[in-house]
Enzyme design. Sequence first.
Site, PDB file in Angstrom:
ATOM      1  N   HIS A 154      -5.153  -3.869  -2.328  1.00 36.81           N
ATOM      2  CA  HIS A 154      -4.873  -2.711  -3.368  1.00 36.81           C
ATOM      3  C   HIS A 154      -4.570  -3.312  -4.738  1.00 36.81           C
ATOM      4  O   HIS A 154      -4.270  -2.602  -5.560  1.00 36.81           O
ATOM      5  CB  HIS A 154      -3.405  -2.053  -2.810  1.00 36.81           C
ATOM      6  CG  HIS A 154      -3.646  -1.355  -1.460  1.00 36.81           C
ATOM      7  ND1 HIS A 154      -4.231  -0.070  -1.285  1.00 36.81           N
ATOM      8  CD2 HIS A 154      -3.391  -1.837  -0.249  1.00 36.81           C
ATOM      9  CE1 HIS A 154      -4.329   0.157  -0.050  1.00 36.81           C
ATOM     10  NE2 HIS A 154      -3.893  -0.976   0.489  1.00 36.81           N
ATOM     11  N   LYS A 156     -11.818   0.001  -0.582  1.00 35.11           N
ATOM     12  CA  LYS A 156     -10.826   0.638  -1.309  1.00 35.11           C
ATOM     13  C   LYS A 156     -11.338   0.858  -2.856  1.00 35.11           C
ATOM     14  O   LYS A 156     -12.321   1.741  -3.152  1.00 35.11           O
ATOM     15  CB  LYS A 156      -9.474   0.113  -1.334  1.00 35.11           C
ATOM     16  CG  LYS A 156      -9.066   0.146   0.024  1.00 35.11           C
ATOM     17  CD  LYS A 156      -7.720  -0.200   0.426  1.00 35.11           C
ATOM     18  CE  LYS A 156      -7.324  -0.380   1.821  1.00 35.11           C
ATOM     19  NZ  LYS A 156      -7.822   0.461   2.819  1.00 35.11           N
ATOM     20  N   SER A 207       0.805  -1.355   0.007  1.00 35.83           N
ATOM     21  CA  SER A 207       0.335   0.040   0.160  1.00 35.83           C
ATOM     22  C   SER A 207       0.914   1.161  -0.129  1.00 35.83           C
ATOM     23  O   SER A 207       0.215   2.112  -0.272  1.00 35.83           O
ATOM     24  CB  SER A 207      -0.946   0.145   1.311  1.00 35.83           C
ATOM     25  OG  SER A 207      -0.192   0.111   2.507  1.00 35.83           O
TER      26      SER A 207
HETATM   27  C1  LIG Z   1      -3.192  -4.213   2.930  1.00 31.78           C
HETATM   28  C2  LIG Z   1      -4.415  -3.794   3.511  1.00 31.78           C
HETATM   29  N1  LIG Z   1      -5.205  -4.905   4.344  1.00 31.78           N
HETATM   30  C3  LIG Z   1      -6.155  -4.475   4.897  1.00 31.78           C
HETATM   31  C4  LIG Z   1      -6.634  -3.298   5.322  1.00 31.78           C
HETATM   32  C5  LIG Z   1      -7.658  -3.353   6.280  1.00 31.78           C
HETATM   33  O1  LIG Z   1      -8.860  -2.942   5.603  1.00 31.78           O
HETATM   34  P1  LIG Z   1     -10.264  -2.328   6.186  1.00 31.78           P
HETATM   35  O2  LIG Z   1      -9.829  -0.638   5.962  1.00 31.78           O
HETATM   36  O3  LIG Z   1     -11.293  -2.528   5.243  1.00 31.78           O
HETATM   37  O4  LIG Z   1     -10.227  -2.541   7.642  1.00 31.78           O
HETATM   38  C6  LIG Z   1      -6.001  -2.437   4.728  1.00 31.78           C
HETATM   39  C7  LIG Z   1      -6.418  -0.989   4.791  1.00 31.78           C
HETATM   40  O5  LIG Z   1      -5.762   0.250   4.849  1.00 31.78           O
HETATM   41  C8  LIG Z   1      -4.936  -2.511   4.023  1.00 31.78           C
HETATM   42  O6  LIG Z   1      -4.141  -1.492   3.171  1.00 31.78           O
END
Ligand SMILES: Cc1ncc(COP(=O)(O)O)c(C=O)c1O
Length: 403
Positions: free
Chosen positions: A220, A251, A192
Amino acid sequence: MNATGGWDRLEPKLAATRNRVSALESDPSRRNSFVAYTVERDSAYADLDGERLLMMSGYSYLGLAGDERVVAAAKAAVDLYGTGNHGVRALAGTIPLHEELEAEVASFARREQALVFGSGYAANVGTIGGIVGPGDTVLIDKYDHASIVDGCRLSGATVTRFRHNDVEHLERRLKAADPRGVRLVVVDSVYSMDGDIAPLPELRAVCDAHNALLMVDEAHALGVIGEAGGGIEEHFGHRHRVDIKLGTLSKAIPSMGGWIAGSADLIGHLKYAARPFLFSAALAPAQAAAALESLRILRREPERVTHIQTQAQRLRTALNQAGIRTMASETAVIPVIAGSDDAAYDYATACRKAGVIGLPVVTPAVPNDLARLRIAVTARHTPADIDFAAEAFLTAARQTGLI
Ligand SMILES: Cc1ncc(COP(=O)(O)O)c(C=O)c1O
């Protein structure tokens, strides 16, 4: 502050946060966290304190935030089911929409079944905790998302980290791991903060050689990589399969929630073993309906994915040609490396003056001297927006001495 009842012990922690935050928030030009933006429904522009700026740090990769079809689906779900599900999925919380959404996610992920959670965070914590525990080993990339790290910690398994995207290091760690118990390797498909992609073919080979399961977080990657936005397996031509696929609905998919997809056996197990699924309220109807409609739109409109990929490449090329570093990014996420934390804040301020929002990410979220603006290209950005953004990033870079 009340000095009894334990508050006196907590006070040093509160003071440390107060000091750190006030240093950042006292200077309005450096205030980037918790800033309220109003993003326009039909453009990539946002209103910030009365100024109209091009948003270049959003997460709505497919440009579906505010899409009228998605909004209509959410409204219809509220009309039919109300605003909440008043319970956990195992008891009174399941509605037909959850089952429809899970079928759509399973089909999108090319797996037998899927399960949706209240968030991507909960999906990671629940899935990892449902698969490994004391006596097992979980191996994670140094840059894995915090929800993966937290899931590992809570699971009670032995946690080992390997260097970012370094498969040889992973192999050494696997060789040194306890030979008993489950071995689980967890990586992000797309990182990310860096926008680079996990080396799936090599990871698969090492996991097979050492009898380890491979799980990917597609947060992502969904809607972003692969010809039709199918994620990491599609990106590598469906030649390599992961064992467990997970993602978010927050996202590219403009809703909330998380998902996990896999074999019927695995999903059957997680229904009972993933504690955030079992013990936390079911996804709200509007969120489930918005996610379902967005996934259907993604299937029908793969040109959104192509647009993200070509425009991100155009922006990256323009920046690189002018001498701006973007690390190993090859996706919608483009880190514009500024160097020190101060340099990143100054650069963000200069970008804002030039008409674009590029949000800084500083230590400890990124390594020392790799503070950056985390730029993301979405399907909302027109080619003219990308030209404008490139010009603004370069102007600000010249003003701040970055190039
Ligand atoms: C790689 C990754 N996994 C999981 C999450 C968590 O997702 P959520 O915002 O739906 O809880 C994020 C959120 O930024 C993320 O970037």
